[in-house]
Design an enzyme around this catalytic site. Structure first.
Site, PDB file in Angstrom:
ATOM      1  N   SER A  42      10.087   1.039  -5.215  1.00  0.00           N
ATOM      2  CA  SER A  42       8.900   1.318  -6.036  1.00  0.00           C
ATOM      3  C   SER A  42       9.223   1.223  -7.507  1.00  0.00           C
ATOM      4  O   SER A  42       8.325   1.133  -8.334  1.00  0.00           O
ATOM      5  CB  SER A  42       8.420   2.753  -5.830  1.00  0.00           C
ATOM      6  OG  SER A  42       8.359   3.106  -4.517  1.00  0.00           O
TER       7      SER A  42
ATOM      8  N   HIS B 175       6.572  -5.002  -1.914  1.00  0.00           N
ATOM      9  CA  HIS B 175       6.249  -3.587  -2.106  1.00  0.00           C
ATOM     10  C   HIS B 175       4.944  -3.218  -1.402  1.00  0.00           C
ATOM     11  O   HIS B 175       3.875  -3.680  -1.769  1.00  0.00           O
ATOM     12  CB  HIS B 175       6.161  -3.275  -3.609  1.00  0.00           C
ATOM     13  CG  HIS B 175       6.002  -1.829  -3.902  1.00  0.00           C
ATOM     14  ND1 HIS B 175       5.263  -1.352  -4.953  1.00  0.00           N
ATOM     15  CD2 HIS B 175       6.489  -0.737  -3.268  1.00  0.00           C
ATOM     16  CE1 HIS B 175       5.302  -0.024  -4.950  1.00  0.00           C
ATOM     17  NE2 HIS B 175       6.036   0.369  -3.936  1.00  0.00           N
TER      18      HIS B 175
ATOM     19  N   GLU C 217       2.681  -5.996  -3.078  1.00  0.00           N
ATOM     20  CA  GLU C 217       3.133  -6.645  -4.310  1.00  0.00           C
ATOM     21  C   GLU C 217       4.334  -7.524  -3.955  1.00  0.00           C
ATOM     22  O   GLU C 217       5.294  -7.042  -3.344  1.00  0.00           O
ATOM     23  CB  GLU C 217       3.541  -5.593  -5.349  1.00  0.00           C
ATOM     24  CG  GLU C 217       2.361  -4.805  -5.900  1.00  0.00           C
ATOM     25  CD  GLU C 217       2.778  -3.736  -6.907  1.00  0.00           C
ATOM     26  OE1 GLU C 217       2.050  -3.536  -7.891  1.00  0.00           O
ATOM     27  OE2 GLU C 217       3.822  -3.077  -6.701  1.00  0.00           O
TER      28      GLU C 217
HETATM   29  N1  CAA Z   1      -1.852   4.630  10.379  1.00  0.00           N
HETATM   30  C1  CAA Z   1      -3.006   4.043  10.773  1.00  0.00           C
HETATM   31  N2  CAA Z   1      -4.218   4.414  10.325  1.00  0.00           N
HETATM   32  C2  CAA Z   1      -4.267   5.457   9.469  1.00  0.00           C
HETATM   33  C3  CAA Z   1      -3.112   6.128   9.002  1.00  0.00           C
HETATM   34  C4  CAA Z   1      -1.867   5.659   9.487  1.00  0.00           C
HETATM   35  N3  CAA Z   1      -0.725   6.217   9.084  1.00  0.00           N
HETATM   36  N4  CAA Z   1      -3.485   7.094   8.111  1.00  0.00           N
HETATM   37  C5  CAA Z   1      -4.823   7.040   8.038  1.00  0.00           C
HETATM   38  N5  CAA Z   1      -5.285   6.055   8.843  1.00  0.00           N
HETATM   39  C6  CAA Z   1      -6.669   5.603   8.963  1.00  0.00           C
HETATM   40  C7  CAA Z   1      -7.508   6.535   9.793  1.00  0.00           C
HETATM   41  O1  CAA Z   1      -7.477   6.193  11.155  1.00  0.00           O
HETATM   42  C8  CAA Z   1      -8.881   6.350   9.192  1.00  0.00           C
HETATM   43  O2  CAA Z   1      -9.495   5.192   9.699  1.00  0.00           O
HETATM   44  P1  CAA Z   1     -11.106   5.094   9.773  1.00  0.00           P
HETATM   45  O3  CAA Z   1     -11.656   5.557   8.476  1.00  0.00           O
HETATM   46  O4  CAA Z   1     -11.373   3.651  10.026  1.00  0.00           O
HETATM   47  O5  CAA Z   1     -11.453   5.974  10.915  1.00  0.00           O
HETATM   48  C9  CAA Z   1      -8.608   6.081   7.730  1.00  0.00           C
HETATM   49  O6  CAA Z   1      -7.249   5.631   7.658  1.00  0.00           O
HETATM   50  C10 CAA Z   1      -8.796   7.298   6.896  1.00  0.00           C
HETATM   51  O7  CAA Z   1      -7.931   8.318   7.396  1.00  0.00           O
HETATM   52  P2  CAA Z   1      -8.332   9.853   7.528  1.00  0.00           P
HETATM   53  O8  CAA Z   1      -9.768   9.964   7.941  1.00  0.00           O
HETATM   54  O9  CAA Z   1      -7.294  10.532   8.360  1.00  0.00           O
HETATM   55  O10 CAA Z   1      -8.129  10.469   6.096  1.00  0.00           O
HETATM   56  P3  CAA Z   1      -8.801  10.111   4.738  1.00  0.00           P
HETATM   57  O11 CAA Z   1     -10.132   9.508   4.856  1.00  0.00           O
HETATM   58  O12 CAA Z   1      -8.629  11.351   3.956  1.00  0.00           O
HETATM   59  O13 CAA Z   1      -7.829   8.955   4.159  1.00  0.00           O
HETATM   60  C11 CAA Z   1      -5.936   8.120   3.084  1.00  0.00           C
HETATM   61  C12 CAA Z   1      -6.476   9.160   4.039  1.00  0.00           C
HETATM   62  C13 CAA Z   1      -6.060   6.722   3.733  1.00  0.00           C
HETATM   63  C14 CAA Z   1      -4.475   8.457   2.851  1.00  0.00           C
HETATM   64  C15 CAA Z   1      -6.800   8.135   1.758  1.00  0.00           C
HETATM   65  O14 CAA Z   1      -6.874   9.445   1.256  1.00  0.00           O
HETATM   66  C16 CAA Z   1      -6.241   7.249   0.680  1.00  0.00           C
HETATM   67  O15 CAA Z   1      -6.446   6.053   0.668  1.00  0.00           O
HETATM   68  N6  CAA Z   1      -5.527   7.868  -0.296  1.00  0.00           N
HETATM   69  C17 CAA Z   1      -4.906   7.159  -1.398  1.00  0.00           C
HETATM   70  C18 CAA Z   1      -3.578   6.632  -0.926  1.00  0.00           C
HETATM   71  C19 CAA Z   1      -2.876   5.900  -2.026  1.00  0.00           C
HETATM   72  O16 CAA Z   1      -3.297   5.812  -3.164  1.00  0.00           O
HETATM   73  N7  CAA Z   1      -1.741   5.340  -1.648  1.00  0.00           N
HETATM   74  C20 CAA Z   1      -0.867   4.680  -2.587  1.00  0.00           C
HETATM   75  C21 CAA Z   1       0.186   5.656  -2.989  1.00  0.00           C
HETATM   76  S1  CAA Z   1       1.235   4.963  -4.189  1.00  0.00           S
HETATM   77  C22 CAA Z   1       2.361   4.148  -3.301  1.00  0.00           C
HETATM   78  O17 CAA Z   1       2.434   4.131  -2.118  1.00  0.00           O
HETATM   79  C23 CAA Z   1       3.275   3.346  -4.129  1.00  0.00           C
HETATM   80  C24 CAA Z   1       4.565   3.944  -4.463  1.00  0.00           C
HETATM   81  O18 CAA Z   1       5.496   3.180  -4.590  1.00  0.00           O
HETATM   82  C25 CAA Z   1       4.752   5.374  -4.846  1.00  0.00           C
END
Ligand code: CAA
Length: 300
Positions: free
Chosen positions: A144, A165, A177
């Site tokens: 990252s 990434h 990325e």
């Molecule tokens: N595997 C498969 N599917 C998953 C999953 C997983 N691990 N986690 C969640 N899902 C799916 C669920 O099945 C659900 O699908 P549907 O909506 O189609 O039913 C969907 O994702 C949403 O999940 P939830 O209902 O459980 O929870 P939510 O609506 O609160 O979403 C989240 C959870 C997807 C994490 C959402 O909050 C989100 O997008 N958050 C932002 C995440 C983000 O910004 N990530 C980037 C972080 S930075 C990074 O990663 C870079 C780095 O280098 C630090």
């Protein structure tokens, strides 16, 4: 069928990477990111070996992959449970595990590393595998924050080394990325861009600069939210609600800081501020440092 589910790199250059189909990949690191990458690759028809030195972590990773595949199948095949079961079984058959990267890398078209953010550890792994992997094998790091150029310098395959990434949670986040250094060949980049598409992701091309695109924008944003809270300009809850409802973000910045991990955030900020002490975007956050020093990895 398999031919069309795998990307074929066709290049005109005389580089060693030519007409290579990414069929088999080795993913180093059985944590959340490594397991997520393995899951997505396996469910798009690739054979994946997930490697970790700790067998228990691998067991946990495979269990997690199975759970997540069930989640995906339930949604994707809601009216055809038998097709969902077939999808799960096929994907699981594509995943194997190993505690010895050296033993499995010979058959790999791509090695993706997703381990601890430590330059020396990453360099050691890649330098060892460089001597064992076939000439055509592309090496990629899911780092990252570290410089891809620095990691690649431990190998002799600079033209076949890039950043790949992914974002957490990998099965859900659509972006990849693809990071090229000044030495990465266009053929390697094209191969990784297409591979990302085969995984069902949308790739973007990035230069090898701190944080690439997403984290270069995301980390200063999150740190500014922490500073805003420190200044008393908003409660934690209100800062998160504001960005969720005002900008349509799925998580507010403080919730996202917890999700990324405060220790990870601190690691990235420390590395960047050491490398760029004059850049105010990378300045230290006192409360982030304090929370991590006290062993709290969550704001809440
Ligand atoms: N595997 C498969 N599917 C998953 C999953 C997983 N691990 N986690 C969640 N899902 C799916 C669920 O099945 C659900 O699908 P549907 O909506 O189609 O039913 C969907 O994702 C949403 O999940 P939830 O209902 O459980 O929870 P939510 O609506 O609160 O979403 C989240 C959870 C997807 C994490 C959402 O909050 C989100 O997008 N958050 C932002 C995440 C983000 O910004 N990530 C980037 C972080 S930075 C990074 O990663 C870079 C780095 O280098 C630090």
């Amino acid at each position: 069928m398999a031919f069309f589910t795998h990307h074929v790199c066709r290049g005109l250059s005389s580089s060693a990477v030519r007409n290579v189909a990414i069929k088999h990949l080795t993913v180093i690191g059985g944590g959340q990111m490594g397991a997520g990458i393995a899951q997505v690759a396996a469910s798009t028809g690739h054979s994946v070996t997930l490697v970790d030195t700790n067998g228990e972590i691998l067991k946990k990773a495979v269990k997690g992959i199975e759970g997540n595949l069930k989640r995906v199948a339930k949604k994707k095949f809601s009216d055809k449970p038998e097709s969902g079961e077939e999808f799960i079984q096929k994907a699981l058959q594509n995943v194997s595990t190993s505690t010895d990267a050296a033993a499995v890398v010979q058959g790999s078209d791509l090695v993706v590393e997703a381990i601890v953010e430590n330059l020396k550890v990453k360099q050691d792994i890649f330098s060892g595998l460089d001597k064992l992997a076939p000439a055509h094998t592309i090496f990629a790091s899911n780092t990252s924050s570290l410089s891809i150029t620095d990691i690649a310098s431990s190998t002799s395959r600079l033209d076949r080394f890039a950043g790949l990434h992914f974002f957490n949670p990998v099965p859900v986040m659509k972006l990849v990325e693809v990071i090229g250094t000044s030495a990465t060949s266009q053929e390697t980049l094209d191969c990784l861009l297409n591979f990302s598409k085969v995984l069902g992701k949308t790739p973007v091309s990035c230069k090898d600069t701190p944080g690439f695109i997403v984290n270069r924008l995301l980390l200063p944003y999150i740190i500014e939210a922490i500073r805003m809270y420190e200044r008393g300009h908003g409660s934690k809850e209100d800062i998160d609600i504001a960005m969720k409802l005002g900008c349509g973000y799925p998580m507010g910045p403080l919730e996202l800081a917890d999700y990324v991990g405060l220790d990870t955030m601190k690691f990235i900020m420390d590395y960047w501020s050491a490398a760029n002490p004059e850049n105010p975007s990378f300045a230290q956050s006192e409360s982030l440092n304090k929370l991590v020093a006290e062993g709290f990895y969550k704001y809440k």
